[in-house]
Design a protein around this motif. Structure first.
Motif, short mmCIF file in Angstrom:
data_model
loop_
_atom_site.label_atom_id
_atom_site.label_comp_id
_atom_site.label_asym_id
_atom_site.label_seq_id
_atom_site.Cartn_x
_atom_site.Cartn_y
_atom_site.Cartn_z
N ASN A 144 -8.04 15.65 10.76
CA ASN A 144 -8.49 16.08 9.44
C ASN A 144 -7.81 15.27 8.32
OD1 ASN A 144 -10.26 17.63 7.90
ND2 ASN A 144 -8.68 19.18 7.48
N VAL A 145 -7.69 13.96 8.55
CA VAL A 145 -7.12 13.04 7.57
C VAL A 145 -8.24 12.11 7.10
CG1 VAL A 145 -5.47 11.15 7.23
CG2 VAL A 145 -4.84 13.13 8.64
N THR A 146 -8.35 11.90 5.81
CA THR A 146 -9.37 11.01 5.25
C THR A 146 -9.04 9.56 5.62
OG1 THR A 146 -9.75 12.52 3.40
CG2 THR A 146 -10.46 10.23 3.10
N GLY A 147 -10.03 8.86 6.14
CA GLY A 147 -9.87 7.47 6.54
C GLY A 147 -10.53 6.53 5.56
N VAL A 148 -9.76 5.58 5.07
CA VAL A 148 -10.27 4.57 4.14
C VAL A 148 -10.33 3.24 4.88
CG1 VAL A 148 -9.91 3.39 1.93
CG2 VAL A 148 -9.17 5.78 2.21
N ALA A 149 -11.50 2.65 4.91
CA ALA A 149 -11.68 1.34 5.55
C ALA A 149 -11.69 0.26 4.47
CB ALA A 149 -13.00 1.31 6.32
N VAL A 150 -11.27 -0.94 4.87
CA VAL A 150 -11.40 -2.10 4.01
C VAL A 150 -12.34 -3.08 4.69
CG1 VAL A 150 -9.19 -1.86 2.81
CG2 VAL A 150 -9.30 -3.14 4.95
N TRP A 151 -12.98 -3.94 3.88
CA TRP A 151 -13.94 -4.87 4.46
C TRP A 151 -14.08 -6.11 3.59
CZ3 TRP A 151 -18.52 -5.34 1.47
CH2 TRP A 151 -18.69 -4.36 0.48
N SER A 152 -14.39 -7.20 4.26
CA SER A 152 -14.76 -8.41 3.55
C SER A 152 -16.28 -8.42 3.47
CB SER A 152 -14.26 -9.65 4.29
OG SER A 152 -15.00 -9.84 5.48
N GLU A 153 -16.82 -9.21 2.59
CA GLU A 153 -18.27 -9.26 2.42
C GLU A 153 -18.98 -9.59 3.74
OE1 GLU A 153 -19.96 -8.25 -0.29
OE2 GLU A 153 -18.01 -7.76 -1.14
N ALA A 154 -18.37 -10.40 4.58
CA ALA A 154 -18.98 -10.75 5.87
C ALA A 154 -19.11 -9.55 6.79
CB ALA A 154 -18.16 -11.85 6.55
N ASP A 155 -18.29 -8.53 6.56
CA ASP A 155 -18.29 -7.33 7.40
C ASP A 155 -18.99 -6.15 6.74
OD1 ASP A 155 -16.82 -8.59 9.42
OD2 ASP A 155 -14.92 -8.10 8.45
N ALA A 156 -19.77 -6.39 5.72
CA ALA A 156 -20.36 -5.31 4.92
C ALA A 156 -21.20 -4.34 5.73
CB ALA A 156 -21.20 -5.89 3.79
N SER A 157 -21.79 -4.77 6.84
CA SER A 157 -22.62 -3.86 7.64
C SER A 157 -21.93 -3.41 8.92
CB SER A 157 -23.95 -4.55 7.98
OG SER A 157 -23.72 -5.71 8.76
N SER A 158 -20.63 -3.58 9.00
CA SER A 158 -19.88 -3.22 10.21
C SER A 158 -19.79 -1.71 10.40
CB SER A 158 -18.46 -3.78 10.14
OG SER A 158 -18.50 -5.18 10.19
N LEU A 159 -19.69 -1.31 11.65
CA LEU A 159 -19.62 0.10 12.01
C LEU A 159 -18.43 0.81 11.37
CD1 LEU A 159 -20.78 2.44 13.68
CD2 LEU A 159 -19.40 1.63 15.61
N HIS A 160 -17.29 0.16 11.28
CA HIS A 160 -16.13 0.85 10.72
C HIS A 160 -16.35 1.23 9.26
CE1 HIS A 160 -14.89 -3.14 9.17
NE2 HIS A 160 -13.99 -2.52 8.43
N ILE A 161 -17.18 0.50 8.56
CA ILE A 161 -17.49 0.85 7.17
C ILE A 161 -18.35 2.11 7.12
CG2 ILE A 161 -18.62 0.05 5.04
CD1 ILE A 161 -16.02 -1.46 5.93
N ARG A 162 -19.32 2.17 8.01
CA ARG A 162 -20.22 3.33 8.05
C ARG A 162 -19.49 4.59 8.53
NH1 ARG A 162 -23.49 -0.62 10.46
NH2 ARG A 162 -23.42 0.44 12.46
N GLU A 163 -18.51 4.44 9.40
CA GLU A 163 -17.79 5.60 9.95
C GLU A 163 -16.68 6.10 9.04
OE1 GLU A 163 -16.44 4.90 13.92
OE2 GLU A 163 -18.48 5.01 14.74
N ALA A 164 -16.25 5.29 8.08
CA ALA A 164 -15.13 5.67 7.22
C ALA A 164 -15.54 6.71 6.18
CB ALA A 164 -14.59 4.43 6.51
N ASP A 165 -14.58 7.51 5.78
CA ASP A 165 -14.81 8.46 4.69
C ASP A 165 -14.97 7.72 3.37
OD1 ASP A 165 -14.47 10.95 6.25
OD2 ASP A 165 -12.40 10.24 6.47
N GLU A 166 -14.21 6.64 3.23
CA GLU A 166 -14.28 5.79 2.04
C GLU A 166 -14.15 4.34 2.51
OE1 GLU A 166 -11.35 6.80 -0.94
OE2 GLU A 166 -11.54 8.94 -0.46
N ALA A 167 -14.69 3.42 1.72
CA ALA A 167 -14.58 2.00 2.05
C ALA A 167 -14.33 1.20 0.78
CB ALA A 167 -15.84 1.51 2.75
#
Length: 154
Positions: free
Chosen positions: A25-48
């Motif tokens: 029950n901890v909010t997960g924040v993902a970071v991404w570069s433009e090349a990874d904009a459609s990556s799964l970890h971005i979609r699964e994160a609470d925030e990106a």
């Protein structure tokens, strides 16, 4: 326990960390570069948070960008995953200086265990059983001599 954690990594490792955070029950924040904009970890994160455009050396490996994203998101901790900044003592120190917890070894542990010869010396000092090995070797001749004693493969 933290309520919000930023993951300074991408891909499968970020997804694994996000699953664990959800279970805790901890909010997960993902970071991404433009090349990874459609990556799964971005979609699964609470925030990106975007780190901008460019290769890893200009995004995921820039401590200042990671810490700025953590501050902007309100994350109390940064999990480096593996690779990238996970073994970077200076990054762990920068997190500490910013008042953000680094989820991993201390900077001193990263320095001592990051180099095989210092890790072996510490283990030897404390009587930890080790496989046959050597101290640092100065040249090829010393390496050949050591290999004949230690055995192959080296």
């Amino acid at each position: 326990m933290f309520t919000k954690l930023l993951i300074a990594n991408r891909g499968a490792i970020a997804c694994r960390i996000l699953r664990t955070l959800r279970a805790l029950n901890v909010t997960g924040v993902a970071v991404w570069s433009e090349a990874d904009a459609s990556s799964l970890h971005i979609r699964e994160a609470d925030e990106a948070m975007s780190l901008g455009d460019g290769p890893a050396a200009q995004t995921y490996l820039v401590s200042e960008k990671i810490i700025a994203a953590a501050r902007q998101s309100g994350a109390q901790a940064i999990h480096p995953g593996y690779g990238f900044l996970s073994e970077n003592a200076a990054f762990a120190e920068a997190c500490e200086a910013a008042g953000i917890a680094f989820v991993g070894p201390t900077p001193e542990q990263l320095r001592v265990f990051g180099l095989k010869h210092t890790a072996r010396a510490l283990a030897k000092k404390h009587g930890v059983p080790m496989l046959e090995g050597t101290e640092l070797l100065a040249n090829l001749d010393e390496a050949r001599q050591a290999a004949s004693v230690v055995g192959f493969p080296v």
